[in-house]
Enzyme design. Structure first.
Site, short mmCIF file in Angstrom:
data_model
loop_
_atom_site.label_atom_id
_atom_site.label_comp_id
_atom_site.label_asym_id
_atom_site.label_seq_id
_atom_site.Cartn_x
_atom_site.Cartn_y
_atom_site.Cartn_z
N GLU A 251 0.83 -1.20 0.00
CA GLU A 251 0.00 0.00 0.00
C GLU A 251 0.86 1.26 0.00
O GLU A 251 0.49 2.27 -0.61
CB GLU A 251 -0.95 -0.04 1.20
CG GLU A 251 -2.00 -1.13 1.04
CD GLU A 251 -2.88 -1.32 2.25
OE1 GLU A 251 -4.10 -1.41 2.07
OE2 GLU A 251 -2.35 -1.37 3.38
N GLU B 231 -3.95 -9.54 3.21
CA GLU B 231 -4.74 -9.36 4.43
C GLU B 231 -5.87 -10.38 4.54
O GLU B 231 -6.20 -10.84 5.65
CB GLU B 231 -5.32 -7.94 4.48
CG GLU B 231 -4.33 -6.88 4.94
CD GLU B 231 -3.48 -6.31 3.82
OE1 GLU B 231 -2.85 -5.27 4.03
OE2 GLU B 231 -3.43 -6.93 2.73
#
Length: 254
Positions: A108, A128
């Site tokens: 990210e 995730e």
């Protein structure tokens, strides 16, 4: 700065290094705050045109420091997001120089950068979902705009890792280097950018970053509002004069 984040500047380029190799450069609250501080310095200084963010010890960033998180730390800076910049990247161009793994929050962070240089053995991913979590640091928001949406969806829902060359083929990675060469490759790219007018570079990034939110009816007016001052700047006159006189421009960023 502590020794967990190294910050150096040279020839108009700022280099930010997450320096927690034993923790795979996982981000804790202190790292996030120091990265934000470094990026504020990048934006505030007229002698800096481009920034590079990288990781020490052969890994870019393994994401959030889960041990610190379990102790109550959140690696978020208010108004800036994860890592000190995921929600609010700097005004000046930022290049990710990626060795090893850029996973979860690490990927990210890459997606919050403008350009990416990666070693050929680098691996990226937002895993995730494999831990019952959601990539809430910008991965789900940005990835689908950087590569084809169906592939972004696949990577988000499987959590599988993706190699540097495949992401280069998809247009997300700008340059692939040999193992250990990402930082030097990023510096080479930064030098190419830094040779140009700093005001023009900053405003060009601003237009490209903002234009997704502009409607068709307003986009030309919005662009002209930002670009207009550049055309009457000192640097614009200097660039034209340097071209005519066949010399290197003497930029002032104004």
């Amino acid at each position: 700065m502590s020794d967990e984040v190294l910050y150096t500047t040279e020839d108009g380029v700022a280099v930010i290094t997450i320096n927690r190799p034993k923790a795979k450069n996982a981000v804790n609250a202190a790292v996030a705050a120091q990265v934000a501080e470094a990026l504020d310095d990048l934006d505030s200084r007229s002698d800096l045109t481009v920034g590079i963010i990288t990781g020490a010890g052969g890994t870019f960033c393994a994401g959030m420091d889960l041990k610190a998180f379990m102790k109550g730390e959140v690696p978020v800076v208010e108004g800036r997001g994860f890592g000190g910049f995921a929600e609010a990247p700097p005004k000046k161009p930022l290049i990710a120089a990626v060795e090893g793994y850029a996973l979860a929050g690490g990927f990210e962070a890459v997606l919050a950068c403008d350009l990416v240089v990666a070693a050929d053995d680098a691996k990226f991913g937002i895993p995730e979902v494999k831990r019952g979590l959601v990539a809430g640091g910008g991965g789900l928001l940005r990835l689908q705009h950087r590569i084809p949406r169906n592939l972004a969806t696949e990577f988000a829902l499987t959590g599988d890792f993706v190699g540097a060359q495949r992401l280069a083929d998809l247009g997300l990675v700008n340059r692939v280097t040999g193992n250990g060469g990402a930082l030097e490759g990023a510096k080479e790219l930064a030098r190419s950018i830094g040779a140009n007018g700093p005001l023009a570079v900053r405003v060009s990034k601003q237009i490209m970053a903002s234009s997704d939110d502009w409607s068709t009816s307003e986009m030309w007016d919005q662009q002209n509002e930002l670009a207009g001052p550049v055309f009457v700047s000192h640097d614009a006159m200097e660039g034209a004069a340097a071209f005519a006189e066949k010399r290197t421009p003497n930029w002032k960023g104004e």
